[in-house]
Design a protein around this motif. Structure first.
Motif, mmCIF file in Angstrom:
data_model
loop_
_atom_site.group_PDB
_atom_site.id
_atom_site.type_symbol
_atom_site.label_atom_id
_atom_site.label_comp_id
_atom_site.label_asym_id
_atom_site.label_seq_id
_atom_site.Cartn_x
_atom_site.Cartn_y
_atom_site.Cartn_z
ATOM 1 N N TYR A 368 0.734 -0.855 -0.237
ATOM 2 C CA TYR A 368 -0.081 0.077 -0.079
ATOM 3 C C TYR A 368 1.348 1.813 -0.412
ATOM 4 O O TYR A 368 0.470 2.681 -0.888
ATOM 5 C CB TYR A 368 -1.097 -0.291 1.279
ATOM 6 N N CYS A 369 2.227 1.433 0.710
ATOM 7 C CA CYS A 369 2.645 2.655 0.879
ATOM 8 C C CYS A 369 3.752 2.758 -0.202
ATOM 9 O O CYS A 369 3.911 4.028 -0.773
ATOM 10 C CB CYS A 369 3.933 2.172 1.992
ATOM 11 N N GLN A 370 3.925 2.004 -0.998
ATOM 12 C CA GLN A 370 4.958 1.855 -1.795
ATOM 13 C C GLN A 370 3.531 2.382 -3.182
ATOM 14 O O GLN A 370 4.110 3.007 -4.660
ATOM 15 C CB GLN A 370 4.611 0.390 -2.882
ATOM 16 N N ASN A 371 2.659 2.185 -3.251
ATOM 17 C CA ASN A 371 2.012 2.549 -4.456
ATOM 18 C C ASN A 371 1.044 4.317 -3.633
ATOM 19 O O ASN A 371 -0.057 4.363 -5.057
ATOM 20 C CB ASN A 371 0.711 2.057 -4.842
ATOM 21 N N TYR A 372 0.843 4.083 -2.257
ATOM 22 C CA TYR A 372 0.253 5.148 -2.347
ATOM 23 C C TYR A 372 0.449 7.337 -3.111
ATOM 24 O O TYR A 372 -0.608 7.810 -3.135
ATOM 25 C CB TYR A 372 0.184 5.330 -0.800
ATOM 26 N N GLY A 373 1.752 7.210 -2.790
ATOM 27 C CA GLY A 373 2.185 7.958 -3.435
ATOM 28 C C GLY A 373 1.555 8.257 -4.520
ATOM 29 O O GLY A 373 0.845 9.280 -5.021
ATOM 30 N N SER A 374 1.710 7.711 -5.773
ATOM 31 C CA SER A 374 1.409 8.470 -7.212
ATOM 32 C C SER A 374 0.041 7.727 -7.178
ATOM 33 O O SER A 374 -0.930 8.610 -8.070
ATOM 34 C CB SER A 374 1.869 6.808 -7.876
ATOM 35 N N ILE A 375 -1.098 7.376 -6.713
ATOM 36 C CA ILE A 375 -2.392 7.182 -6.265
ATOM 37 C C ILE A 375 -2.742 8.980 -6.210
ATOM 38 O O ILE A 375 -3.549 9.471 -6.543
ATOM 39 C CB ILE A 375 -3.675 5.646 -5.991
ATOM 40 N N LYS A 376 -2.077 9.008 -4.875
ATOM 41 C CA LYS A 376 -2.414 10.701 -4.425
ATOM 42 C C LYS A 376 -1.952 11.511 -5.762
ATOM 43 O O LYS A 376 -2.831 12.527 -5.394
ATOM 44 C CB LYS A 376 -1.552 11.109 -3.004
ATOM 45 N N LYS A 377 -0.773 11.370 -6.313
ATOM 46 C CA LYS A 377 -0.255 12.261 -7.263
ATOM 47 C C LYS A 377 -1.919 12.579 -7.847
ATOM 48 O O LYS A 377 -2.229 13.502 -9.263
ATOM 49 C CB LYS A 377 0.589 12.742 -7.639
ATOM 50 N N TYR A 378 -2.170 11.371 -8.520
ATOM 51 C CA TYR A 378 -3.202 10.757 -9.558
ATOM 52 C C TYR A 378 -4.242 10.877 -9.354
ATOM 53 O O TYR A 378 -5.023 12.793 -10.117
ATOM 54 C CB TYR A 378 -3.532 9.866 -10.169
ATOM 55 N N CYS A 379 -4.648 11.650 -7.554
ATOM 56 C CA CYS A 379 -6.239 11.993 -7.571
ATOM 57 C C CYS A 379 -6.725 13.551 -6.906
ATOM 58 O O CYS A 379 -6.916 14.301 -7.508
ATOM 59 C CB CYS A 379 -6.547 10.694 -6.304
ATOM 60 N N GLY A 380 -4.999 14.041 -6.710
ATOM 61 C CA GLY A 380 -4.759 15.494 -6.629
ATOM 62 C C GLY A 380 -6.007 15.814 -5.639
ATOM 63 O O GLY A 380 -5.888 14.798 -4.955
#
Length: 443
Positions: A368-380
């Motif tokens: 989850y931590c590996q992918n959270y940053g990219s998901i947060k950036k995508y959702c804005g």
């Protein structure tokens, strides 16, 4: 031809998200408002000429700030003017500002506000700046209050009642000017909708943060359909159809191809109960690629909520979780927090969940931590982060407030657009072996 008994009309399933994304109801609402105000002779020509302006006014922010009469400076002296003259002066200024406007201490009485509304000047946001030195509005006694307070209190009650549906409060106690201005900006950035939309919610967070608990509460209290991804994955895996065969033909024990998994979700959310009541999805997506496929659905999610929880707290919750082997019910038993009124569960019926061992929990948290940053950036800004360490009721009320409020202020997510990758069942996302093994055990 429009009689539904003779010619039933069936709208495509994607029309609601399309209307929401491009704010078509708000556009027609703006056109209808101008028609009623201007009352032109040739309404067709007027609508053609006003379409571009209505589109600009639809997204413009029109804000009224109300508060103390002596603390907010006036834009120009209005004290000696009649309410109708005040409204006409503001209406002339407001109609010339197509990019939006903010009125600070211009509307001070209920009569001025009614006169402004009669001229067709409708605010999108009304913010009440609550000064820390003022008495409470529900305090009827007038002892130890400023001389101007009784009249100000009556005016504030009238304005708050008139703008009740659009009113938001910003408390100034122990706040800097920058912090209060940021709260006002966050309120003004939200775009109100003419008609409430059916929630299509995705709840993300580390395992143990309470995603399924909040989803079940939303299903009980708001009537949303809880779409548990793990459950529908098991259903799709056992089905004798093309999707089920594609899942079983994968080279790995469990298929984690983004588009195939998204097809499972798409099939469920297009069912009648989800279309009529709205839905809340838990357990998916895993990566930003999954999220992009999810946004390419006919009914993409319109709310994204992240339950932010310390990983140690999440592990502690899972560590003391017990499952009834007969009924499947779940309880939390922490010996350090058990009171006199709560007894420990019997050892015969209650057992630890087979997935609640430390190695699997750590692997899922790392993934989850590996992918959270990219998901947060995508959702804005379309993502809402809620503190998942608070009580269940506090978290639930924050989520409900987000669902029933205006749309998120961020720009709409576009998914892949027209560049959707082709399906290749052998190209699965890289899932940790322990997580894949746990899914295989479930299947």
């Amino acid at each position: 031809m429009t009689d539904p008994s003779k010619r039933p009309l069936a709208f495509p399933k994607w029309h609601i998200p399309y209307l929401e994304k491009h704010r078509i109801p708000e556009l027609f609402h703006e056109l209808a408002r101008e028609l009623l105000i201007q009352k032109p002779e040739d309404h067709i020509l007027f609508m053609k000429q006003m379409l571009q302006q209505a589109a600009a006014n639809r997204d413009a922010c029109r804000t009224i700030l109300i508060g103390s009469l002596k603390d907010l400076k006036r834009i120009f002296p209005l004290a000696a003017m009649q309410p109708e003259m005040v409204a006409k002066a503001i209406a002339c200024l407001g109609r010339s500002q197509h990019s939006g406007w903010i009125l600070a201490d211009c509307i001070n009485t209920e009569q001025e506000a009614k006169a402004l509304l009669q001229l067709g000047v409708l605010p999108t946001h009304v913010v009440h700046l609550v000064a820390p030195f003022q008495p409470k509005l529900d305090e009827p006694l007038y002892c130890d209050v400023p001389e101007h307070w009784p009249a100000l209190r009556r005016n504030l009650f009238g304005l708050r009642g008139l703008f009740a549906q659009k009113l938001r409060e910003v408390c100034l106690a122990d706040r800097s000017i920058a912090a209060a201005a940021k709260d006002c900006l966050d309120i003004c950035r939200r775009k109100p909708a003419v008609k409430a939309v059916r929630p299509r919610v995705v709840i993300l967070g580390p395992r143990g943060c309470g995603r399924k608990t909040q989803a079940r509460l939303l299903a009980q209290m708001m009537g949303l359909i809880h779409v548990d991804f793990e459950y529908i994955l098991c259903q799709a895996w056992t089905n004798d159809n093309q999707l089920g065969r594609q899942l079983r033909q994968c080279n790995k024990r469990v298929c984690f191809h983004s588009e195939l998994l998204c097809q499972i979700v798409n099939k469920r959310v297009l069912e009648r109960d989800c279309m009529e009541s709205g839905w809340v999805l838990t357990g998916y997506p895993f990566t930003v690629t999954d999220f992009q496929f999810l946004d390419c659905l006919q009914t993409p999610p319109n709310r994204v909520i992240v339950l932010d929880c310390d990983l140690n707290t999440a592990k502690e919750r899972l560590r003391y979780r017990q499952v009834n082997v007969h009924t499947g019910s779940v309880t939390d038993f922490n010996p350090a927090k058990v009171g006199e009124s709560r007894a420990a569960p019997s050892k015969g019926a209650w057992k630890p969940h087979p997935k609640d061992f430390l190695g699997l929990i750590q692997a899922e948290h790392d993934f989850y931590c590996q992918n959270y940053g990219s998901i947060k950036k995508y959702c804005g800004d379309t993502m809402l982060v809620v503190n998942g360490e608070q009580s269940e009721r506090w978290v639930f009320e924050c989520i409900v407030g987000h669902l029933v409020g205006s749309s998120p202020p961020g720009a709409a997510r576009k998914g892949f657009g027209l560049d959707i990758p082709e399906v290749c069942s052998c190209e699965c996302i890289n899932v940790p072996s322990k997580v894949a093994k746990a899914y295989a055990m479930t299947l």
